[in-house]
Write a protein that holds these residues in place. Sequence first.
Motif, PDB file in Angstrom:
ATOM      1  N   UNK A   1       4.540 -12.514  92.684  1.00 26.46           N
ATOM      2  CA  UNK A   1       5.388 -11.397  93.094  1.00 26.46           C
ATOM      3  C   UNK A   1       6.863 -11.767  93.006  1.00 26.46           C
ATOM      4  N   UNK A   2       7.223 -12.983  93.397  1.00 20.06           N
ATOM      5  CA  UNK A   2       8.630 -13.380  93.333  1.00 20.06           C
ATOM      6  C   UNK A   2       9.117 -13.380  91.887  1.00 20.06           C
ATOM      7  N   UNK A   3       8.265 -13.804  90.952  1.00 16.57           N
ATOM      8  CA  UNK A   3       8.655 -13.830  89.542  1.00 16.57           C
ATOM      9  C   UNK A   3       8.850 -12.412  89.014  1.00 16.57           C
ATOM     10  N   UNK A   4       8.013 -11.490  89.480  1.00 19.27           N
ATOM     11  CA  UNK A   4       8.172 -10.093  89.070  1.00 19.27           C
ATOM     12  C   UNK A   4       9.481  -9.516  89.594  1.00 19.27           C
ATOM     13  N   UNK A   5       9.802  -9.802  90.854  1.00 20.19           N
ATOM     14  CA  UNK A   5      11.042  -9.281  91.430  1.00 20.19           C
ATOM     15  C   UNK A   5      12.261  -9.875  90.738  1.00 20.19           C
ATOM     16  N   UNK A   6      12.212 -11.161  90.446  1.00 16.37           N
ATOM     17  CA  UNK A   6      13.308 -11.786  89.703  1.00 16.37           C
ATOM     18  C   UNK A   6      13.427 -11.137  88.328  1.00 16.37           C
ATOM     19  N   UNK A   7      12.290 -10.873  87.680  1.00  7.24           N
ATOM     20  CA  UNK A   7      12.288 -10.211  86.380  1.00  7.24           C
ATOM     21  C   UNK A   7      12.870  -8.813  86.445  1.00  7.24           C
ATOM     22  N   UNK A   8      12.548  -8.087  87.501  1.00  3.84           N
ATOM     23  CA  UNK A   8      13.090  -6.724  87.663  1.00  3.84           C
ATOM     24  C   UNK A   8      14.605  -6.767  87.834  1.00  3.84           C
ATOM     25  N   UNK A   9      15.094  -7.678  88.667  1.00  4.72           N
ATOM     26  CA  UNK A   9      16.536  -7.792  88.892  1.00  4.72           C
ATOM     27  C   UNK A   9      17.248  -8.210  87.605  1.00  4.72           C
ATOM     28  N   UNK A  10      16.693  -9.207  86.903  1.00  4.78           N
ATOM     29  CA  UNK A  10      17.339  -9.675  85.681  1.00  4.78           C
ATOM     30  C   UNK A  10      17.275  -8.636  84.570  1.00  4.78           C
ATOM     31  N   UNK A  11      16.175  -7.883  84.486  1.00  3.30           N
ATOM     32  CA  UNK A  11      16.098  -6.811  83.488  1.00  3.30           C
ATOM     33  C   UNK A  11      17.109  -5.709  83.810  1.00  3.30           C
ATOM     34  N   UNK A  12      17.329  -5.442  85.087  1.00  2.08           N
ATOM     35  CA  UNK A  12      18.360  -4.481  85.481  1.00  2.08           C
ATOM     36  C   UNK A  12      19.748  -4.961  85.086  1.00  2.08           C
ATOM     37  N   UNK A  13      20.026  -6.239  85.304  1.00  3.56           N
ATOM     38  CA  UNK A  13      21.306  -6.801  84.866  1.00  3.56           C
ATOM     39  C   UNK A  13      21.414  -6.780  83.344  1.00  3.56           C
ATOM     40  N   UNK A  14      20.279  -7.001  82.673  1.00  2.14           N
ATOM     41  CA  UNK A  14      20.265  -6.924  81.218  1.00  2.14           C
ATOM     42  C   UNK A  14      20.563  -5.524  80.723  1.00  2.14           C
ATOM     43  N   UNK A  15      20.103  -4.514  81.464  1.00  3.81           N
ATOM     44  CA  UNK A  15      20.421  -3.134  81.094  1.00  3.81           C
ATOM     45  C   UNK A  15      21.919  -2.871  81.188  1.00  3.81           C
ATOM     46  N   UNK A  16      22.528  -3.370  82.245  1.00  2.00           N
ATOM     47  CA  UNK A  16      23.971  -3.196  82.410  1.00  2.00           C
ATOM     48  C   UNK A  16      24.719  -3.912  81.287  1.00  2.00           C
ATOM     49  N   UNK A  17      24.306  -5.138  80.983  1.00  2.00           N
ATOM     50  CA  UNK A  17      24.950  -5.893  79.907  1.00  2.00           C
ATOM     51  C   UNK A  17      24.750  -5.209  78.558  1.00  2.00           C
ATOM     52  N   UNK A  18      23.577  -4.636  78.332  1.00  2.00           N
ATOM     53  CA  UNK A  18      23.321  -3.937  77.071  1.00  2.00           C
ATOM     54  C   UNK A  18      24.186  -2.693  76.947  1.00  2.00           C
ATOM     55  N   UNK A  19      24.369  -2.003  78.054  1.00  5.89           N
ATOM     56  CA  UNK A  19      25.234  -0.827  78.027  1.00  5.89           C
ATOM     57  C   UNK A  19      26.669  -1.219  77.690  1.00  5.89           C
ATOM     58  N   UNK A  20      27.127  -2.289  78.279  1.00  3.29           N
ATOM     59  CA  UNK A  20      28.491  -2.741  78.011  1.00  3.29           C
ATOM     60  C   UNK A  20      28.628  -3.342  76.609  1.00  3.29           C
ATOM     61  N   UNK A  21      27.514  -3.724  75.997  1.00  2.88           N
ATOM     62  CA  UNK A  21      27.480  -4.339  74.673  1.00  2.88           C
ATOM     63  C   UNK A  21      27.492  -3.287  73.567  1.00  2.88           C
ATOM     64  N   UNK A  22      27.391  -2.012  73.936  1.00  2.00           N
ATOM     65  CA  UNK A  22      27.324  -0.917  72.961  1.00  2.00           C
ATOM     66  C   UNK A  22      28.436  -0.935  71.899  1.00  2.00           C
ATOM     67  N   UNK A  23      29.690  -1.199  72.238  1.00  2.00           N
ATOM     68  CA  UNK A  23      30.705  -1.135  71.173  1.00  2.00           C
ATOM     69  C   UNK A  23      30.620  -2.274  70.165  1.00  2.00           C
ATOM     70  N   UNK A  24      29.938  -3.348  70.510  1.00  2.00           N
ATOM     71  CA  UNK A  24      29.891  -4.505  69.623  1.00  2.00           C
ATOM     72  C   UNK A  24      28.680  -4.491  68.699  1.00  2.00           C
ATOM     73  N   UNK A  25      27.537  -4.047  69.209  1.00  2.00           N
ATOM     74  CA  UNK A  25      26.305  -4.058  68.425  1.00  2.00           C
ATOM     75  C   UNK A  25      25.455  -2.872  68.881  1.00  2.00           C
ATOM     76  N   UNK A  26      25.796  -1.640  68.473  1.00  2.00           N
ATOM     77  CA  UNK A  26      25.214  -0.429  69.067  1.00  2.00           C
ATOM     78  C   UNK A  26      23.695  -0.302  68.932  1.00  2.00           C
ATOM     79  N   UNK A  27      23.156  -0.544  67.750  1.00  2.00           N
ATOM     80  CA  UNK A  27      21.717  -0.365  67.563  1.00  2.00           C
ATOM     81  C   UNK A  27      20.927  -1.334  68.429  1.00  2.00           C
ATOM     82  N   UNK A  28      21.323  -2.599  68.428  1.00  2.00           N
ATOM     83  CA  UNK A  28      20.602  -3.592  69.227  1.00  2.00           C
ATOM     84  C   UNK A  28      20.762  -3.310  70.721  1.00  2.00           C
ATOM     85  N   UNK A  29      21.910  -2.814  71.126  1.00  2.00           N
ATOM     86  CA  UNK A  29      22.128  -2.506  72.540  1.00  2.00           C
ATOM     87  C   UNK A  29      21.194  -1.392  73.004  1.00  2.00           C
ATOM     88  N   UNK A  30      21.009  -0.373  72.185  1.00  2.00           N
ATOM     89  CA  UNK A  30      20.105   0.723  72.550  1.00  2.00           C
ATOM     90  C   UNK A  30      18.659   0.232  72.585  1.00  2.00           C
TER      91      UNK A  30
END
Length: 151
Positions: free
Chosen positions: A97-126
């Motif tokens: 369960x702890x690994x799942x929660x860590x994964x959820x938090x990190x995937x959420x941070x990854x979503x934020x980073x991907x959104x901010x990455x849109x101007x540099x590499x749009x297709x991969x960010x989406x």
Amino acid sequence: MATHAASGGAHSGTAVRHTGKPTTMFSGWTRLAGALMFFGGLLAVSSGVAALREDAVFASTSNYAFDYSLTGWGWVHLLLGAAIAVAGIAVIMTGATWARWVGIVLAGLGMIASFMWLPYFPLWAVITLALDVFIIWALCAGMNTRSPTSA
């Protein structure tokens, strides 16, 4: 049928084996999410290295609301990608369960980073935004599985 339900026992001729070891079950969705986290983390590390080298792969958009240095985003993707890959290994190996929660938090941070990455590499960010949404869903969907001994 009614006597079987009332007694709570197994059918006659059905052997129930208890090994004494605690069993951990987690779904295939959880394993898939862990594998996607691992490989997605490795790809984020590679894009972070490419950004640190200021590779010509990345587009430069001057009229974007979020204007950050490519080197800074390289470090963010490098460190976040490494953390996501390690968490993906933990999800695959343990399914805890702890690994799942860590994964959820990190995937959420990854979503934020991907959104901010849109101007540099749009297709991969989406694509990574969509994968992170799926990873969060798969990790949350696997939370309600039980071990056979707890039923």
